[in-house]
Design a protein around this motif. Structure first.
Motif, PDB file in Angstrom:
ATOM      1  N   LYS A 211     113.916  13.692  58.720  1.00  0.00           N
ATOM      2  CA  LYS A 211     113.835  12.981  60.029  1.00  0.00           C
ATOM      3  C   LYS A 211     112.365  12.453  60.221  1.00  0.00           C
ATOM      4  O   LYS A 211     111.315  13.248  59.959  1.00  0.00           O
ATOM      5  N   GLY A 212     112.119  11.238  60.420  1.00  0.00           N
ATOM      6  CA  GLY A 212     110.905  10.395  60.743  1.00  0.00           C
ATOM      7  C   GLY A 212     110.873   9.197  60.303  1.00  0.00           C
ATOM      8  O   GLY A 212     112.092   8.606  59.843  1.00  0.00           O
ATOM      9  N   GLU A 213     109.888   8.227  60.547  1.00  0.00           N
ATOM     10  CA  GLU A 213     109.793   6.924  60.314  1.00  0.00           C
ATOM     11  C   GLU A 213     109.637   6.470  59.044  1.00  0.00           C
ATOM     12  O   GLU A 213     109.667   5.441  58.604  1.00  0.00           O
ATOM     13  N   ASP A 214     109.181   7.424  58.154  1.00  0.00           N
ATOM     14  CA  ASP A 214     108.814   6.969  56.711  1.00  0.00           C
ATOM     15  C   ASP A 214     109.695   8.155  55.849  1.00  0.00           C
ATOM     16  O   ASP A 214     110.147   9.167  56.105  1.00  0.00           O
ATOM     17  N   VAL A 215     109.601   7.654  54.320  1.00  0.00           N
ATOM     18  CA  VAL A 215     110.333   8.596  53.405  1.00  0.00           C
ATOM     19  C   VAL A 215     109.500   9.778  53.398  1.00  0.00           C
ATOM     20  O   VAL A 215     110.218  10.952  53.514  1.00  0.00           O
ATOM     21  N   TYR A 216     108.342   9.876  53.431  1.00  0.00           N
ATOM     22  CA  TYR A 216     107.514  10.834  53.299  1.00  0.00           C
ATOM     23  C   TYR A 216     106.644  11.187  54.430  1.00  0.00           C
ATOM     24  O   TYR A 216     106.376  10.152  55.422  1.00  0.00           O
ATOM     25  N   GLY A 217     106.196  12.351  54.733  1.00  0.00           N
ATOM     26  CA  GLY A 217     105.178  12.560  56.053  1.00  0.00           C
ATOM     27  C   GLY A 217     105.722  12.742  57.354  1.00  0.00           C
ATOM     28  O   GLY A 217     105.219  12.718  58.440  1.00  0.00           O
ATOM     29  N   GLY A 218     107.102  13.470  57.449  1.00  0.00           N
ATOM     30  CA  GLY A 218     107.624  13.732  58.700  1.00  0.00           C
ATOM     31  C   GLY A 218     107.098  15.091  59.136  1.00  0.00           C
ATOM     32  O   GLY A 218     106.220  15.463  58.459  1.00  0.00           O
ATOM     33  N   SER A 219     107.527  15.469  60.251  1.00  0.00           N
ATOM     34  CA  SER A 219     107.137  16.869  61.017  1.00  0.00           C
ATOM     35  C   SER A 219     107.592  17.839  60.159  1.00  0.00           C
ATOM     36  O   SER A 219     107.266  18.957  60.681  1.00  0.00           O
ATOM     37  N   TYR A 220     108.555  17.809  59.317  1.00  0.00           N
ATOM     38  CA  TYR A 220     109.309  18.844  58.619  1.00  0.00           C
ATOM     39  C   TYR A 220     108.373  19.557  57.541  1.00  0.00           C
ATOM     40  O   TYR A 220     107.612  18.502  56.931  1.00  0.00           O
ATOM     41  N   TYR A 442      82.933 -15.377  41.209  1.00  0.00           N
ATOM     42  CA  TYR A 442      83.356 -16.306  40.129  1.00  0.00           C
ATOM     43  C   TYR A 442      83.839 -17.710  40.884  1.00  0.00           C
ATOM     44  O   TYR A 442      83.794 -18.820  40.133  1.00  0.00           O
ATOM     45  N   GLY A 443      84.286 -17.786  42.032  1.00  0.00           N
ATOM     46  CA  GLY A 443      84.860 -18.822  42.624  1.00  0.00           C
ATOM     47  C   GLY A 443      86.387 -18.776  42.703  1.00  0.00           C
ATOM     48  O   GLY A 443      87.068 -19.616  42.923  1.00  0.00           O
ATOM     49  N   GLY A 444      86.911 -17.461  42.481  1.00  0.00           N
ATOM     50  CA  GLY A 444      88.242 -17.396  42.270  1.00  0.00           C
ATOM     51  C   GLY A 444      88.863 -16.912  43.585  1.00  0.00           C
ATOM     52  O   GLY A 444      88.257 -16.713  44.554  1.00  0.00           O
ATOM     53  N   GLN A 445      90.241 -16.362  43.741  1.00  0.00           N
ATOM     54  CA  GLN A 445      90.738 -15.955  44.876  1.00  0.00           C
ATOM     55  C   GLN A 445      91.552 -14.422  44.417  1.00  0.00           C
ATOM     56  O   GLN A 445      91.804 -14.394  43.231  1.00  0.00           O
ATOM     57  N   MET A 446      91.373 -13.702  45.413  1.00  0.00           N
ATOM     58  CA  MET A 446      92.216 -12.402  45.094  1.00  0.00           C
ATOM     59  C   MET A 446      92.817 -11.748  46.358  1.00  0.00           C
ATOM     60  O   MET A 446      92.364 -11.913  47.445  1.00  0.00           O
ATOM     61  N   ILE A 447      93.894 -11.363  46.106  1.00  0.00           N
ATOM     62  CA  ILE A 447      94.904 -10.674  47.229  1.00  0.00           C
ATOM     63  C   ILE A 447      95.046  -9.321  46.660  1.00  0.00           C
ATOM     64  O   ILE A 447      95.630  -8.988  45.755  1.00  0.00           O
ATOM     65  N   VAL A 448      94.962  -8.072  47.737  1.00  0.00           N
ATOM     66  CA  VAL A 448      95.133  -6.857  47.533  1.00  0.00           C
ATOM     67  C   VAL A 448      96.261  -6.273  48.192  1.00  0.00           C
ATOM     68  O   VAL A 448      96.077  -6.632  49.619  1.00  0.00           O
ATOM     69  N   LEU A 449      97.204  -5.797  47.840  1.00  0.00           N
ATOM     70  CA  LEU A 449      98.408  -5.319  48.870  1.00  0.00           C
ATOM     71  C   LEU A 449      98.683  -3.857  48.677  1.00  0.00           C
ATOM     72  O   LEU A 449      98.926  -3.517  47.306  1.00  0.00           O
ATOM     73  N   GLY A 450      98.340  -3.079  49.522  1.00  0.00           N
ATOM     74  CA  GLY A 450      98.828  -1.625  49.440  1.00  0.00           C
ATOM     75  C   GLY A 450      98.241  -0.735  50.402  1.00  0.00           C
ATOM     76  O   GLY A 450      97.680  -1.239  51.202  1.00  0.00           O
ATOM     77  N   LYS A 451      98.789   0.561  50.437  1.00  0.00           N
ATOM     78  CA  LYS A 451      98.476   1.196  51.590  1.00  0.00           C
ATOM     79  C   LYS A 451      97.816   2.610  50.880  1.00  0.00           C
ATOM     80  O   LYS A 451      98.131   2.655  49.674  1.00  0.00           O
ATOM     81  N   ALA A 452      96.806   3.326  51.608  1.00  0.00           N
ATOM     82  CA  ALA A 452      96.267   4.355  51.205  1.00  0.00           C
ATOM     83  C   ALA A 452      96.577   5.661  52.039  1.00  0.00           C
ATOM     84  O   ALA A 452      96.799   5.654  53.091  1.00  0.00           O
ATOM     85  N   PRO A 453      97.259   6.705  51.482  1.00  0.00           N
ATOM     86  CA  PRO A 453      97.684   7.789  52.191  1.00  0.00           C
ATOM     87  C   PRO A 453      96.588   8.517  52.737  1.00  0.00           C
ATOM     88  O   PRO A 453      96.823   9.555  53.927  1.00  0.00           O
ATOM     89  N   ASP A 454      95.400   8.617  52.148  1.00  0.00           N
ATOM     90  CA  ASP A 454      94.159   9.237  52.504  1.00  0.00           C
ATOM     91  C   ASP A 454      93.627   8.397  53.377  1.00  0.00           C
ATOM     92  O   ASP A 454      92.831   7.282  53.331  1.00  0.00           O
ATOM     93  N   GLY A 455      93.223   8.988  54.763  1.00  0.00           N
ATOM     94  CA  GLY A 455      92.488   8.141  55.929  1.00  0.00           C
ATOM     95  C   GLY A 455      91.106   7.799  55.475  1.00  0.00           C
ATOM     96  O   GLY A 455      90.957   6.687  55.946  1.00  0.00           O
ATOM     97  N   ARG A 456      90.439   8.426  54.761  1.00  0.00           N
ATOM     98  CA  ARG A 456      89.063   7.956  54.361  1.00  0.00           C
ATOM     99  C   ARG A 456      89.116   6.833  53.624  1.00  0.00           C
ATOM    100  O   ARG A 456      88.240   5.831  53.757  1.00  0.00           O
TER     101      ARG A 456
END
Length: 604
Positions: A211-220, A442-456
């Motif tokens: 039970k929970g909003e995500d696959v991992y990290g529920g209250s169980y 350099y004059g280029g462009q970069m996009i980062v997509l992702g999440k960190a499970p560690d709060g820091r």
């Protein structure tokens, strides 16, 4: 100005709402031309006839466009429903009409195997409905490939509360039974349905698990939940009389299943099945106390030995602990890891090296594939324009679409680098940070997509996002979106994978599938799939830019080589893009090796 007539056999555009998306700017090899495609009809009544729409096509020589007027090139792009950062709905949430571009790369018929097996995957993840990392992609891709070869395949998955039931076709309750946990028999429902045309059995205990909003990290307690799930899968097989040839378990979450099978259920009614374990990442080991293992009905003290499941790192400590992953290695009939190089690395170093060496005869390194149905730029529904290796024009539309949507500069030929990754130490966080500043300089462009499970770590990247996201060159998006991932791979000129270690890696293979040239660190599966452009010993294999060190200087050199190649050799760059899109990293090729493993251990 010379006008060249070009026959176009199939459109590469999506039609959104009542608007026709019709123009883009692309350099065409050899003649260095700009192609401008214009639909004559704009009536929505023509949708059903879009394969036969008349088009006017003009080709204009770049040499005849004034060098000091680059805006002339952009001016050819019009009538596209371009997004904006101020849009109420994010552009990656827009609805595009499905429209496949005929793709000569994809085989229509896959030869069926003659010696067929029944495989049940028992897993914590499955793409796209319960995906956190590459595990979900691998399970779905391998299952689909085996199905296409004629085998019977099922997937058993926890029925997480967060699963979107709309994504399950034909969902129905098939059985209710009881499964043991911590002295009690828990009522459990089993549902069946199709996900991406793959049969799935969902296990739903009538308690707090999953039970929970995500696959991992529920209250169980996750460890106890997966111990329950491992036994509940075997219990379902027993009460329904289901005996597959192979039970294929994945990662530590299902590591207790081989122990339960051989020390409990094979003495009951399950005797035909054999167990395959795939280790996707050796760092996740399933630390478990003896009393926790007791909760699934096993006597945890019996496994606290060096030849069974004791965690080697805790020997002599108080208390000593167990490792579900080690126990699964010992008790499975065959063990697979996800690339040949990672197999060699894990035999030479790491806390599981001793257990793996002891079981070397049943340990295999099989490179992952990618699901070329799910990851297909010729047909995927998340792109504003489709394309394939023999016609990459739509990739330019995707790039400018994404640049406009994020408020990035889109004038001129600017290299776009993307990095799609979980933000964890394994992925080379210091190198990702360095790439952001280096590419910007350099004059280029970069996009980062992702999440960190560690709060820091999340806070560090939030600070970087606040620093960079208001400019016109860098975007850092601390989230995950399947739709946006497809768009990023399609828009990117290069995909960066600077991992410190990488068992296999899918980003570099997906990137190549979408025509994004990989820049990778030489480790694990990255070393098995990406070969440096400047390696003269095997020029026919060259498909990216590789560096070996873990320092920023090593990455800078690889970035500089890639960015310079893009800038100075546009024709050759187009050749690379078309070459890498034709590399076969499909699961169909890899599945045959898994089927060989299945066949070698099955009971006849």
């Amino acid at each position: 100005m010379e006008v060249v007539s070009i026959a176009v056999s199939s459109p590469v555009f999506r039609i959104s709402g009542s608007k026709l998306h019709d123009c883009f700017v692309v350099p065409v090899r050899k003649k260095r031309t700009i192609i401008h495609t214009k639909f004559v009809s704009s009536s929505t009544n023509d949708f059903s006839n879009r394969y036969s729409l008349n088009r006017k096509i003009r080709a204009i020589h770049l040499d005849e466009v004034a060098a000091d007027q680059p805006e002339c090139l952009t001016g050819l792009v019009k009538d596209v429903d371009w997004p904006s950062p101020s849009d109420e709905i994010p552009f990656w949430k827009r609805k595009f009409h499905t429209h496949d571009v005929p793709n000569p790369e994809i085989p229509v018929n896959i030869e069926k195997d003659s010696d067929l097996v029944h495989v049940i995957h028992v897993t914590a993840e499955m793409a796209p409905i319960a995906k956190v990392g590459g595990l979900g992609d691998v399970v779905t891709g391998l299952a689909r490939a085996c199905l296409l070869r004629g085998h019977k395949v099922d997937i058993m998955l926890p029925f997480y509360e967060c699963i979107q039931k709309d994504n399950i076709q034909g969902l129905s309750l098939i059985s209710t039974y009881n499964s043991y946990h911590d002295g009690n028999w828990i009522q459990t429902n089993a549902y069946s349905g199709l996900v991406s045309d793959i049969p799935v059995i969902f296990i739903e205990p009538m308690n707090q698990f999953f039970k929970g909003e995500d696959v991992y990290g529920g209250s169980y307690n996750e460890l106890e939940a997966y111990l329950f799930f491992s036994r509940a899968c075997l219990e379902w097989m027993q009460v329904t009389g289901t005996e597959p040839d192979i039970i294929h378990v994945h990662e530590w979450q299902t590591g207790a299943l081989p122990l339960l099978y051989w020390d409990m259920y094979c003495y009951l009614s399950l005797q035909k099945s054999r167990i395959v374990l795939t280790i996707h990442n050796m760092e996740h080991y399933g630390e478990c106390r003896q009393e926790q293992l007791n909760k699934c009905g096993l006597d945890g003290s019996l496994y606290a030995t060096i030849d069974k499941a004791i965690d080697d790192r805790t020997i002599g400590h108080n208390p000593e602990r167990l490792s579900l992953l080690k126990g699964a290695i010992v008790y499975s009939n065959s063990v697979v890891t996800v690339s040949p190089t990672y197999l060699k690395e894990t035999l030479c170093s790491g806390w599981l090296a001793s257990a793996l060496l002891t079981n070397r005869d049943k340990y295999h390194g099989i490179l992952n594939g990618i699901d070329t149905v799910m990851w297909n730029p010729a047909s995927v529904a998340f792109l504003p324009a489709n394309y394939h290796a023999h016609n990459t024009d739509g990739k330019e539309v995707c790039k400018q679409y994404l640049q406009r949507g994020f408020g990035l500069a889109f004038e001129g030929r600017v290299p776009l680098v993307v990095c799609i990754s979980r933000l964890v130490a394994q992925k080379g966080l210091h190198l990702i940070k360095h790439a952001i500043s280096h590419i910007e300089k350099y004059g280029g462009q970069m996009i980062v997509l992702g999440k960190a499970p560690d709060g820091r770590i999340q806070s560090e990247f939030e600070a970087l996002a606040n620093l960079h996201n208001k400019g016109s060159t860098i975007r850092i998006l601390l989230m995950y979106s399947e739709e946006l991932s497809h768009m990023l791979y399609a828009a990117a000129d290069m995909v960066l994978v600077p991992s410190i270690y990488e068992p296999c890696g899918l980003a570099q293979m997906i990137g190549m599938r979408y025509g994004s040239v990989p820049i990778v660190r030489k480790t694990g599966g990255l070393a098995d799939t990406v070969f440096d452009m400047d390696d003269q010993s095997q020029p026919e294999m060259a498909n990216g830019f590789v560096f070996e060190g873990v320092d920023e200087s090593s990455l800078s050199q690889a970035l500089d080589r890639a960015l310079t190649y893009y800038k100075e050799k546009p024709i050759e760059w187009t050749d690379i893009v078309q070459k890498i899109m034709q590399i076969d990293n499909s699961w169909n090729r890899t599945a045959s090796k898994y089927i060989d493993v299945y066949s070698s251990i099955r009971v006849r």
